[in-house]
Design an enzyme around this catalytic site. Structure first.
Site, PDB file in Angstrom:
ATOM      1  N   GLU A 346       0.630  -1.242  -0.025  1.00 22.25           N
ATOM      2  CA  GLU A 346      -0.119   0.109   0.140  1.00 22.25           C
ATOM      3  C   GLU A 346       1.017   1.217  -0.130  1.00 22.25           C
ATOM      4  O   GLU A 346       0.363   2.340  -0.472  1.00 22.25           O
ATOM      5  CB  GLU A 346      -1.007  -0.070   1.269  1.00 22.25           C
ATOM      6  CG  GLU A 346      -2.341   1.045   0.889  1.00 22.25           C
ATOM      7  CD  GLU A 346      -3.220   0.644   2.143  1.00 22.25           C
ATOM      8  OE1 GLU A 346      -4.079   0.016   1.972  1.00 22.25           O
ATOM      9  OE2 GLU A 346      -2.922   1.298   3.088  1.00 22.25           O
ATOM     10  N   HIS A 377       6.272 -27.004   3.341  1.00 20.56           N
ATOM     11  CA  HIS A 377       5.608 -27.900   2.728  1.00 20.56           C
ATOM     12  C   HIS A 377       4.656 -27.532   1.857  1.00 20.56           C
ATOM     13  O   HIS A 377       3.617 -27.996   1.483  1.00 20.56           O
ATOM     14  CB  HIS A 377       5.109 -28.539   3.976  1.00 20.56           C
ATOM     15  CG  HIS A 377       6.159 -29.474   4.802  1.00 20.56           C
ATOM     16  ND1 HIS A 377       6.860 -30.554   4.413  1.00 20.56           N
ATOM     17  CD2 HIS A 377       6.564 -28.732   5.679  1.00 20.56           C
ATOM     18  CE1 HIS A 377       7.466 -30.990   5.432  1.00 20.56           C
ATOM     19  NE2 HIS A 377       7.605 -29.949   6.193  1.00 20.56           N
ATOM     20  N   LYS A 506     -13.747   1.297  -3.954  1.00 20.45           N
ATOM     21  CA  LYS A 506     -14.739   1.815  -2.794  1.00 20.45           C
ATOM     22  C   LYS A 506     -15.858   2.871  -3.536  1.00 20.45           C
ATOM     23  O   LYS A 506     -17.154   2.521  -3.351  1.00 20.45           O
ATOM     24  CB  LYS A 506     -14.013   2.708  -1.963  1.00 20.45           C
ATOM     25  CG  LYS A 506     -13.281   2.062  -0.861  1.00 20.45           C
ATOM     26  CD  LYS A 506     -12.594   3.140   0.153  1.00 20.45           C
ATOM     27  CE  LYS A 506     -12.101   2.508   1.216  1.00 20.45           C
ATOM     28  NZ  LYS A 506     -11.425   3.719   2.043  1.00 20.45           N
TER      29      LYS A 506
END
Length: 541
Positions: A346, A377, A506
C-alpha cells in the site's frame, strides 16, 4: 542517483552469476563483514550478492538519493505526504524521550501522551473488572471491529504476543462478509463482551456495517440502554460516535498525521493494550523508539533499516526480482507477512513519482509469505527450483516461551538455518548424481534422474536473529520494516504515505450496490459486470 543505478545495473549480469559458495569459500570473514546488529537483533545479509563494491554504490545511492534529508523531514514533522498535505509522524506515537515534535508549530507530544494515558486507564479498568457490562458482569471478551490498518496491526501484534496475554480474550472482525462477524459472535456472551469500533471517520462501510450488527446483538439481548456499556470507539468523528450510542469517555482519537498502516502505535492499538496491559504496551513502544533512534543516528553501513531498504531496492530495481518472501520461523508471527504486505504494497505500490511523472523501472515488489516450517511444505519448492528468483527474509528467535518444548524449538532453528544455507549453496549435478549412485542407482538412471535434484543455489536470503519475541522485540521488528519501506520509497521517488489506489474500488462499489439490490439497472456498466450481476441475481434466493 540515476548514474549510480546505471552503474549497479551494469554489474547486474555478473551479480546474478555470483557463486555464493565461492564467495564464502574465498572469504572466511564474509558473515562478519556483511551482517549488522542492534543489541540482540542481528541482520545477516551475507547470503545476498552484495559485495564491497555493490555496498559502496548502495551507500552512495542513499546519499545522492536524499534518503537522509527526507528522513529528517519526516521526523521533524514536514508534510512529506504532499498529496494529502500531511505530516508523517507515527514515530511521535512512540517518542519515549518526549522530545517536542512540531506540526504546524505545535508540539504534538502532550496530546499523544494524553491519549496514551486515557487508553491505559481504560485498559486497566477493563482488565481489572472495574468497568463492567450492563448486567454487572466483568468483561471477558473484547471484539475489535475495523479493517485495513485498523485490523491488520492489532490482529498481528495480539497474536504475536500471546504469551503476554493476561487480559480478556481478544477477537477481531474485519470482512464485510457476514460470516466473519457471525462466527465470532457465536464464541461470546453479550453481557461479558466489549466491542471496539475502529474507524477514524466512523463512515468506513465494512466497519460500520459490522458495528451495526454488533449493536443489534447487544440491544437485542440486553436492551438499548446497554449499548453504552458494551462499546468503545477509536475515532475522531465525535458526533457520529455519539449518535451511535457510545459514551464520549470511551472514545479515543488519533491524528491525520498517522496513516492507517502505521497506526498500531496509536489508539488503534487499544485491543492489544487490553490484552497485554499498559506496561507491556509501553515496552512495545520502547522497542520501536529504539529503532527510530538507530535509524536516525547510525551510519548507513551499520544502519539496519537503511541496509534492508537499499538491498530491497537493489533486488527490485536493479536485479528485477518481482517479489519478496517474508518467512518468520515463529507460529505466533503467522500474520506478520500479511501485515507487511499492506505496509509495503500500500505504501510503495505506486506508478507515479513525486514529480507526477511515470516511475522509471519498478516500484514496490509483491510481498507475501507464511510462517516456517509450514511454508516448506507448500511453496518453498518454487523458491528453491523455480524459474523466478525470490529473495527470502527469514526471522528466528533464539529462545521460545515453552522451555519444556526446547527440542521442538531446536528443530525449528535447524530448519531455518538449513533453508538459508540450501538457497545459497544449492546442489550441483555431480552432487545429485553421487547421492543417487551411493544409494545403488546405476549410472544411466542416475544421469536421467539427477537433473531433477539439482538446485542452482545463489538464491538470496536475509536472516534476522533475536533473543525472544517480547513486546520490545516486536516493536523493534515492526519499526525496522516501516523504515525499510520509507527508504525504498525515497529511492523509488514516490509518495509512500498515500493510497489512492484503494479509493477507486470503493467508489465503484458504492455505485454498484443499488444494482446488486435490484433497485437500479446494470445498464451503463460493461458487459462483463452486467453478466456477473445477472448470474448472481439468478442464483440469489
Amino acid at each position: 542517483m540515476n548514474a549510480i543505478v546505471e552503474q549497479l545495473k551494469s554489474t547486474a549480469a555478473a551479480t546474478k552469476a555470483t557463486d555464493l559458495r565461492a564467495a564464502f569459500a574465498a572469504d572466511a570473514q564474509r558473515f562478519s563483514r556483511f551482517s549488522v546488529a542492534l543489541d540482540d537483533l542481528l541482520m545477516d545479509f551475507s547470503k545476498t550478492a552484495v559485495n564491497d563494491d555493490i555496498l559502496k554504490l548502495l551507500v552512495k545511492l542513499a546519499e545522492d538519493g536524499g534518503v537522509e534529508k527526507k528522513r529528517e523531514e519526516m521526523f521533524s514533522g514536514k508534510a512529506i505526504n504532499f498529496t494529502e498535505d500531511r505530516a508523517v509522524l507515527h514515530t511521535a506515537l512512540r517518542n519515549r524521550s518526549n522530545t517536542p515534535v512540531l506540526v504546524d508549530g505545535k508540539d504534538v507530544m502532550p496530546d499523544v501522551n494524553a491519549v496514551l494515558a486515557a487508553m491505559g486507564k481504560f485498559a486497566d479498568e477493563i482488565r481489572s473488572g472495574a468497568l463492567k457490562g450492563a448486567t454487572g458482569k466483568a468483561i471477558t471478551d473484547v471484539i475489535n471491529i475495523g479493517i485495513g490498518g485498523s485490523d491488520l496491526g492489532p490482529v498481528m501484534a495480539t497474536l504475536a504476543l500471546a504469551p503476554f496475554h493476561d487480559g480478556p480474550r481478544a477477537h477481531f472482525v474485519s470482512n464485510i462478509d457476514g460470516a466473519h462477524i457471525a462466527d465470532i459472535l457465536k464464541l461470546v456472551q453479550p453481557e461479558t463482551t466489549l466491542f471496539i469500533v475502529a474507524s477514524k471517520t466512523f463512515t468506513t462501510v465494512e466497519t460500520m456495517t459490522n458495528a451495526q450488527t454488533a449493536r443489534n446483538f447487544i440491544a437485542k439481548a440486553l436492551g438499548e440502554a446497554a449499548v453504552q456499556h458494551h462499546f468503545a470507539a477509536v475515532s475522531t468523528a465525535l458526533d457520529k460516535v455519539a449518535a451511535f450510542g457510545i459514551d464520549s469517555a470511551r472514545v479515543f482519537g488519533f491524528w491525520d498525521w498517522v496513516g492507517g498502516r502505521y497506526s498500531i502505535w496509536s489508539a488503534i492499538g487499544l485491543p492489544l493494550m487490553i490484552a497485554i496491559g499498559p506496561e507491556n504496551f509501553g515496552k512495545f513502544l520502547d522497542g520501536a523508539h529504539a529503532v527510530d533512534n538507530h535509524f536516525r543516528k547510525a551510519p548507513i553501513t551499520e544502519n539496519l533499516p537503511m541496509l534492508l531498504g537499499l538491498i530491497g531496492f537493489y533486488h527490485r530495481n536493479v536485479l528485477g526480482y518481482p517479489t519478496r518472501a517474508i518467512l518468520p520461523y515463529d507460529q505466533r508471527l503467522s500474520r506478520f507477512p500479511a501485515y507487511l504486505q499492506q505496509l509495503d504494497m500500500e505504501s510503495n505500490g505506486k506508478g507515479v513519482t513525486i514529480d507526477g511523472t511515470p516511475v522509471e523501472g519498478n516500484s514496490g515488489p509483491v510481498v507475501w509469505g507464511e510462517p516456517g516450517t509450514n511454508g516448506q511444505h507448500a511453496f518453498y519448492q518454487l523458491i528453491h527450483q523455480g524459474t523466478s528468483i525470490i529473495p527470502a527474509e527469514f526471522m528466528i528467535a533464539a529462545n521460545a516461551f515453552e522451555p519444556e518444548l526446547r527440542h521442538q524449538h531446536q528443530l525449528l532453528i535447524s530448519n531455518v538455518l538449513a533453508q538459508s544455507e540450501a538457497l545459497m549453496k544449492g546442489r550441483t549435478f555431480a552432487e545429485a548424481k553421487k547421492q543417487l549412485t551411493d544409494k545403488g542407482m546405476d549410472d544411466k538412471k542416475a544421469d536421467f534422474i539427477a537433473p531433477h535434484r539439482v538446485f542452482t543455489g545463489n538464491r538470496p536470503s536475509i536472516t534476522f536473529v533475536y533473543d525472544k519475541l517480547t513486546p520490545y522485540a516486536l516493536g523493534r521488528l515492526i519499526a525496522l520494516y516501516e523504515h525499510r519501506v520509507f527508504v525504498e520509497g525515497v529511492l523509488f521517488r514516490i509518495n509512500s504515505f498515500d493510497q489512492w489506489g484503494v479509493e477507486l474500488g470503493k467508489e465503484l462499489a458504492t455505485g454498484l450496490l443499488p444494482v446488486v439490490e435490484g433497485k437500479e439497472s446494470a445498464e451503463g456498466h460493461d458487459s462483463s459486470t452486467q453478466g456477473l450481476v445477472a448470474a448472481l441475481a439468478k442464483l440469489a434466493k
